[in-house]
Design a protein around this motif. Sequence first.
Motif, PDB file in Angstrom:
ATOM      1  N   PRO A  10       0.727  -1.125  -0.211  1.00 44.86           N
ATOM      2  CA  PRO A  10      -0.045  -0.153   0.041  1.00 44.86           C
ATOM      3  C   PRO A  10       0.808   1.171  -0.221  1.00 44.86           C
ATOM      4  N   VAL A  11       2.140   1.179   0.582  1.00 46.50           N
ATOM      5  CA  VAL A  11       2.885   2.327   0.540  1.00 46.50           C
ATOM      6  C   VAL A  11       3.394   2.621  -0.936  1.00 46.50           C
ATOM      7  N   ILE A  12       3.849   1.610  -1.713  1.00 44.72           N
ATOM      8  CA  ILE A  12       3.941   2.051  -3.071  1.00 44.72           C
ATOM      9  C   ILE A  12       2.885   2.595  -3.812  1.00 44.72           C
ATOM     10  N   SER A  13       1.832   1.825  -3.790  1.00 44.55           N
ATOM     11  CA  SER A  13       0.473   2.056  -4.393  1.00 44.55           C
ATOM     12  C   SER A  13       0.173   3.760  -4.207  1.00 44.55           C
ATOM     13  N   LEU A 171     -14.611   3.392   7.395  1.00 47.60           N
ATOM     14  CA  LEU A 171     -15.978   3.671   7.430  1.00 47.60           C
ATOM     15  C   LEU A 171     -16.043   5.526   7.087  1.00 47.60           C
ATOM     16  N   ALA A 172     -15.052   6.108   7.782  1.00 48.86           N
ATOM     17  CA  ALA A 172     -14.921   7.449   7.397  1.00 48.86           C
ATOM     18  C   ALA A 172     -14.537   7.639   5.992  1.00 48.86           C
ATOM     19  N   PHE A 173     -13.632   6.777   5.478  1.00 45.48           N
ATOM     20  CA  PHE A 173     -13.640   7.015   3.927  1.00 45.48           C
ATOM     21  C   PHE A 173     -14.863   6.797   3.101  1.00 45.48           C
ATOM     22  N   ILE A 174     -15.736   5.744   3.387  1.00 45.08           N
ATOM     23  CA  ILE A 174     -16.785   5.608   2.646  1.00 45.08           C
ATOM     24  C   ILE A 174     -17.813   6.794   2.868  1.00 45.08           C
ATOM     25  N   PHE A 175     -17.998   7.593   3.841  1.00 44.52           N
ATOM     26  CA  PHE A 175     -18.940   8.385   4.150  1.00 44.52           C
ATOM     27  C   PHE A 175     -18.338   9.855   3.349  1.00 44.52           C
ATOM     28  N   ILE A 176     -17.174   9.966   3.262  1.00 45.99           N
ATOM     29  CA  ILE A 176     -16.521  11.223   2.833  1.00 45.99           C
ATOM     30  C   ILE A 176     -16.540  11.129   1.407  1.00 45.99           C
ATOM     31  N   VAL A 206      -8.294  12.053  -1.524  1.00 46.45           N
ATOM     32  CA  VAL A 206      -8.957  11.427  -0.163  1.00 46.45           C
ATOM     33  C   VAL A 206      -8.651   9.826  -0.446  1.00 46.45           C
ATOM     34  N   PHE A 207      -8.782   9.251  -1.830  1.00 46.32           N
ATOM     35  CA  PHE A 207      -8.409   8.014  -2.022  1.00 46.32           C
ATOM     36  C   PHE A 207      -7.052   7.437  -1.600  1.00 46.32           C
ATOM     37  N   THR A 208      -6.095   8.570  -1.355  1.00 44.19           N
ATOM     38  CA  THR A 208      -4.751   8.178  -0.884  1.00 44.19           C
ATOM     39  C   THR A 208      -4.868   7.623   0.422  1.00 44.19           C
ATOM     40  N   PHE A 209      -5.808   8.343   1.174  1.00 44.81           N
ATOM     41  CA  PHE A 209      -5.715   7.907   2.646  1.00 44.81           C
ATOM     42  C   PHE A 209      -6.283   6.555   2.803  1.00 44.81           C
ATOM     43  N   TYR A 210      -7.016   6.132   1.927  1.00 45.83           N
ATOM     44  CA  TYR A 210      -7.963   4.858   2.077  1.00 45.83           C
ATOM     45  C   TYR A 210      -6.596   3.773   1.699  1.00 45.83           C
ATOM     46  N   VAL A 211      -5.817   4.165   0.613  1.00 39.85           N
ATOM     47  CA  VAL A 211      -4.908   3.076   0.203  1.00 39.85           C
ATOM     48  C   VAL A 211      -3.814   3.251   1.548  1.00 39.85           C
ATOM     49  N   LEU A 212      -3.402   4.230   2.126  1.00 41.11           N
ATOM     50  CA  LEU A 212      -2.655   4.125   3.104  1.00 41.11           C
ATOM     51  C   LEU A 212      -3.127   3.313   4.607  1.00 41.11           C
ATOM     52  N   SER A 213      -4.604   2.966   4.440  1.00 41.19           N
ATOM     53  CA  SER A 213      -4.968   2.422   5.808  1.00 41.19           C
ATOM     54  C   SER A 213      -4.681   1.194   5.812  1.00 41.19           C
ATOM     55  N   PHE A 214      -4.148   0.509   4.611  1.00 47.05           N
ATOM     56  CA  PHE A 214      -3.994  -0.679   4.460  1.00 47.05           C
ATOM     57  C   PHE A 214      -2.383  -1.036   5.176  1.00 47.05           C
ATOM     58  N   VAL A 215      -1.724  -0.123   5.344  1.00 51.59           N
ATOM     59  CA  VAL A 215      -0.553  -0.267   6.121  1.00 51.59           C
ATOM     60  C   VAL A 215      -0.572  -0.554   7.321  1.00 51.59           C
ATOM     61  N   TYR A 216      -1.809   0.203   7.956  1.00 58.15           N
ATOM     62  CA  TYR A 216      -2.187  -0.055   9.312  1.00 58.15           C
ATOM     63  C   TYR A 216      -2.482  -1.390   9.505  1.00 58.15           C
ATOM     64  N   ASP A 217      -3.382  -2.000   8.557  1.00 54.72           N
ATOM     65  CA  ASP A 217      -3.825  -3.379   8.621  1.00 54.72           C
ATOM     66  C   ASP A 217      -2.804  -4.523   8.410  1.00 54.72           C
ATOM     67  N   LEU A 218      -1.671  -4.011   7.760  1.00 55.96           N
ATOM     68  CA  LEU A 218      -0.640  -5.053   7.506  1.00 55.96           C
ATOM     69  C   LEU A 218       0.566  -5.025   8.524  1.00 55.96           C
ATOM     70  N   ILE A 219       0.620  -4.007   9.036  1.00 60.01           N
ATOM     71  CA  ILE A 219       1.727  -3.909  10.207  1.00 60.01           C
ATOM     72  C   ILE A 219       1.928  -4.926  11.254  1.00 60.01           C
ATOM     73  N   PRO A 220       0.702  -5.478  11.891  1.00 62.78           N
ATOM     74  CA  PRO A 220       0.832  -6.603  12.797  1.00 62.78           C
ATOM     75  C   PRO A 220       1.392  -7.729  12.257  1.00 62.78           C
TER      76      PRO A 220
END
Length: 280
Positions: A10-13, A171-176, A206-220
């Motif tokens: 997701p960082v590259i994306s 969810l915030a991404f969806i509404f925005i 805004v789509f950029t922040f959605y992509v970056l949210s997967f960094v948070y998902d995959l870090i664990p």
Amino acid sequence: MWGVSYWVFPVISALCWIGMLMGMLIHWCVDGKPHYSSMEPTQNIAYISDVGAGSLKPLFITGSCVTTVFLDLSFISERWLRHNGRLVANTSVFQKVLSLVSLFFAGVGTVGLICLSIFDTLRYPTLHDLFLLLFIVGYVISAVFLCWEYQRLGIHFRQHAVLRNSFWIKLAFIFIELALAIAFAVCNFKYNYNAAAVLEWAVSFVFTFYVLSFVYDLIPAVKTKGAPFNRSTEMEQEANDPEARAHDREGRFTADSERTLAANDIRTTSGTKAPVGRNF
């Protein structure tokens, strides 16, 4: 530290996407904000599509392809890591179905973005608008099902703040995005092209922040590298989550209270314990 892992996808994306957008926007500004042939007569602000239909079309196509490929790799990685126990595993078939449906609609969004960059607004206006709709709807629906999956996972794994926080981010991404997309469509129908152009740029950024949210998902998954997700990892994450600790203390307090009440319900008679009668 984090190490090189699946979170780089997701960082590259995101970097590719934001780099492409900034490159196109800066090019249009530095070039004197020209009025492209694909723009309406009353339009002063160029759509992304207008800039991408000219000399920067190769950049538009390349950026869209690289962005979506690495974003899809992020989706696939999340599903694979959860399946292999590197991330918190699904507890039901229904959760897996939600994940797969999310992955499918991400693919729909991918097709939409790549095709809208190829079928530009100058030469293929109808197809371009169709693929633009496919891109937005595909990724929004994908986010909806992903949120649904995380919500179901969060019920079973309340100690994992990652699931809870990622749910709210998406969810915030969806509404925005929905709000911006609706406003964009309304402005287009009312022929307010300048406002629509600004909204299109906003939707894309805004789509950029959605992509970056997967960094948070995959870090664990970095912590479970070489070993599946186990109880020790779960306890470690729980220890770092104040809400989970409070929930655990509440559970222990309730259990201790029940044991105390049970102890008070017995008495010793002639060296044996007998239950105390209750009055109803």
